[in-house]
Write an enzyme that holds these catalytic residues in place. Structure first.
Site, PDB file in Angstrom:
ATOM      1  N   LYS A  36     -23.490  76.800  -1.834  1.00  0.00           N
ATOM      2  CA  LYS A  36     -22.085  76.623  -2.209  1.00  0.00           C
ATOM      3  C   LYS A  36     -21.274  76.156  -1.002  1.00  0.00           C
ATOM      4  O   LYS A  36     -21.746  76.273   0.143  1.00  0.00           O
ATOM      5  CB  LYS A  36     -21.534  77.952  -2.739  1.00  0.00           C
ATOM      6  CG  LYS A  36     -21.583  79.085  -1.721  1.00  0.00           C
ATOM      7  CD  LYS A  36     -21.408  80.440  -2.390  1.00  0.00           C
ATOM      8  CE  LYS A  36     -21.384  81.539  -1.333  1.00  0.00           C
ATOM      9  NZ  LYS A  36     -21.420  82.877  -1.945  1.00  0.00           N
ATOM     10  N   TYR A 244       0.628  73.818  23.664  1.00  0.00           N
ATOM     11  CA  TYR A 244       1.779  74.314  22.903  1.00  0.00           C
ATOM     12  C   TYR A 244       2.098  75.749  23.305  1.00  0.00           C
ATOM     13  O   TYR A 244       1.198  76.579  23.443  1.00  0.00           O
ATOM     14  CB  TYR A 244       1.481  74.294  21.404  1.00  0.00           C
ATOM     15  CG  TYR A 244       1.543  72.927  20.787  1.00  0.00           C
ATOM     16  CD1 TYR A 244       2.744  72.205  20.790  1.00  0.00           C
ATOM     17  CD2 TYR A 244       0.427  72.366  20.184  1.00  0.00           C
ATOM     18  CE1 TYR A 244       2.802  70.950  20.207  1.00  0.00           C
ATOM     19  CE2 TYR A 244       0.487  71.116  19.604  1.00  0.00           C
ATOM     20  CZ  TYR A 244       1.668  70.407  19.620  1.00  0.00           C
ATOM     21  OH  TYR A 244       1.732  69.172  19.042  1.00  0.00           O
TER      22      TYR A 244
HETATM   23  C1  PLP Z   1     -22.384  83.617  -1.365  1.00  0.00           C
HETATM   24  C2  PLP Z   1     -23.284  84.473  -2.152  1.00  0.00           C
HETATM   25  C3  PLP Z   1     -24.575  84.737  -1.695  1.00  0.00           C
HETATM   26  C4  PLP Z   1     -25.037  84.371  -0.296  1.00  0.00           C
HETATM   27  O1  PLP Z   1     -24.427  85.286   0.598  1.00  0.00           O
HETATM   28  P1  PLP Z   1     -24.709  85.314   2.175  1.00  0.00           P
HETATM   29  O2  PLP Z   1     -23.991  86.526   2.609  1.00  0.00           O
HETATM   30  O3  PLP Z   1     -24.127  84.076   2.737  1.00  0.00           O
HETATM   31  O4  PLP Z   1     -26.175  85.396   2.369  1.00  0.00           O
HETATM   32  C5  PLP Z   1     -25.433  85.413  -2.544  1.00  0.00           C
HETATM   33  N1  PLP Z   1     -25.017  85.828  -3.773  1.00  0.00           N
HETATM   34  C6  PLP Z   1     -23.764  85.623  -4.231  1.00  0.00           C
HETATM   35  C7  PLP Z   1     -23.376  86.108  -5.564  1.00  0.00           C
HETATM   36  C8  PLP Z   1     -22.856  84.957  -3.420  1.00  0.00           C
HETATM   37  O5  PLP Z   1     -21.599  84.769  -3.855  1.00  0.00           O
END
Ligand code: PLP
Length: 344
Positions: A36, A244
């Site tokens: 994702k 800044y």
């Molecule tokens: C993002 C996500 C993962 C992966 O999580 P990590 O902590 O990056 O390993 C697994 N399962 C679900 C449901 C997630 O939303």
């Protein structure tokens, strides 16, 4: 081709080696991959290709737009959409290879009509997405074709009784559901050992070099290297200020280099007066505030650096998280679009 003055070097071997280690930690469970958010900012298409070649068969995105970005999707790989299928997704979702992870009674009712396979998320204590175990026990899932039943750990990065309680809660719900596979663990969950792995694991951040728990540190390799070019050198004297707000006040003479990177690239303001670049093993501290497109570093320790030289920012994830106050997840997912992304 136009020149890009900042680059992300991505290590294919490290990615694949991290996946193999996570697969090994999961015992007999299949090891999937969360891709994702464009594979946490590194490039989902490139990551899927490399993990597919390594033997990974199960992938996870959050939305149907992320499915579309990965099409054409190989027919022999599974792709699950973690946010499920909302009312506005149905027209697309019902025609794709990808499966929704159903999260609510509304999603279940909507999907049942299609007669198509799906995954299901049950909530075992995180109170984010997922069905209540009581609804499942009452028969909400009857008649669905469930490939993977999953839940998600809220505190797997910590040693807390919550993990065991969630594992137990998940087993109890799973006993009442007909699903081909069970899945509970993200990266940190995988580190808790095979008892938490069930049939399929879903690591994300550790694939990309994040260290979710201390146990992983010796085995997980850094995947992303961040480099930017020097635009100019300058010398400042006692009493001069930098950037800044003038937050850096020189107490003596300093040699500075101004780098072609800033918060618009994901090098966020938390690194102001706290981040580090490096020349070989020599640390070159960030001085002053990080600007949108520019960051100043002290090069007192590397006097030979000049315009056009490439400088690596210290982006070892646990280390950079400590410097900036950002999470390892934020460090990866904010990396911007101006980088030339190059896989080795
Ligand atoms: C993002 C996500 C993962 C992966 O999580 P990590 O902590 O990056 O390993 C697994 N399962 C679900 C449901 C997630 O939303």
């Amino acid at each position: 081709m136009v020149h890009r003055p900042l680059r992300l070097t991505l290590d294919s071997d490290a990615l694949v080696s991290n996946w193999h280690w996570l697969a090994h930690k999961g015992g007999g469970a299949a090891c999937g991959a969360a891709v994702k958010a464009n594979a946490y900012g590194l490039g989902a298409r490139a990551v899927v290709k490399r993990l597919q070649d390594a033997g990974c068969r199960d992938f996870f995105v959050s939305t149907w737009a992320e499915v579309e970005a990965l099409e054409p999707w190989p027919g022999d790989l599974a792709l699950s959409v973690l946010h499920g299928a909302g009312p506005d997704d149905m027209a697309v979702a019902a025609t794709r290879i990808a499966r929704p992870v159903l999260n609510s009674p509304e999603q279940v009712r909507r999907w049942r009509e299609t007669g198509r396979p799906c995954d299901v998320m049950v909530d075992t204590g995180m109170n984010r997405l997922g069905l209540a175990p009581a609804d499942v026990a009452a028969g909400l899932l009857d008649g669905l074709r469930i490939e993977t039943l999953m839940s998600h750990l809220a505190c797997a990065e910590e040693d807390t009784d919550t993990n065991e309680a969630q594992r137990k809660g998940f087993r109890e719900v799973a006993a009442k559901v007909k699903a081909k596979r069970l899945s509970l663990s993200n990266s940190a969950g995988v580190c808790l050992g095979p008892r938490f792995a069930f049939d399929l694991t879903r690591p994300g951040v550790a694939l990309y070099g994040g260290i979710p728990r201390r146990e992983a540190a010796p085995h997980i390799r850094q995947v992303a290297r961040v480099e930017a070019q020097i635009i100019q050198r300058r010398r400042i004297g006692r009493g001069d200020r930098v950037g800044y707000g003038g937050t850096f006040l020189a107490e003596r003479d300093h040699e500075l280099a101004i780098l072609n990177i800033g918060y618009a690239d994901g090098y966020l303001r938390g690194f102001s007066n706290a981040g580090r670049a490096k020349a070989g093993d020599t640390p070159l501290p960030v001085v002053g505030r990080v600007s949108m497109d520019l960051t100043a570093i002290s090069v007192d320790a590397a006097p030979d650096l000049k315009e056009g030289d490439w400088i690596e920012l210290d982006y070892d994830l646990p280390e950079a998280a400590a410097q900036s106050g950002l999470s390892q997840y934020e460090l990866l997912t904010t990396l911007g679009s101006r980088f030339a992304r190059r896989w080795t």
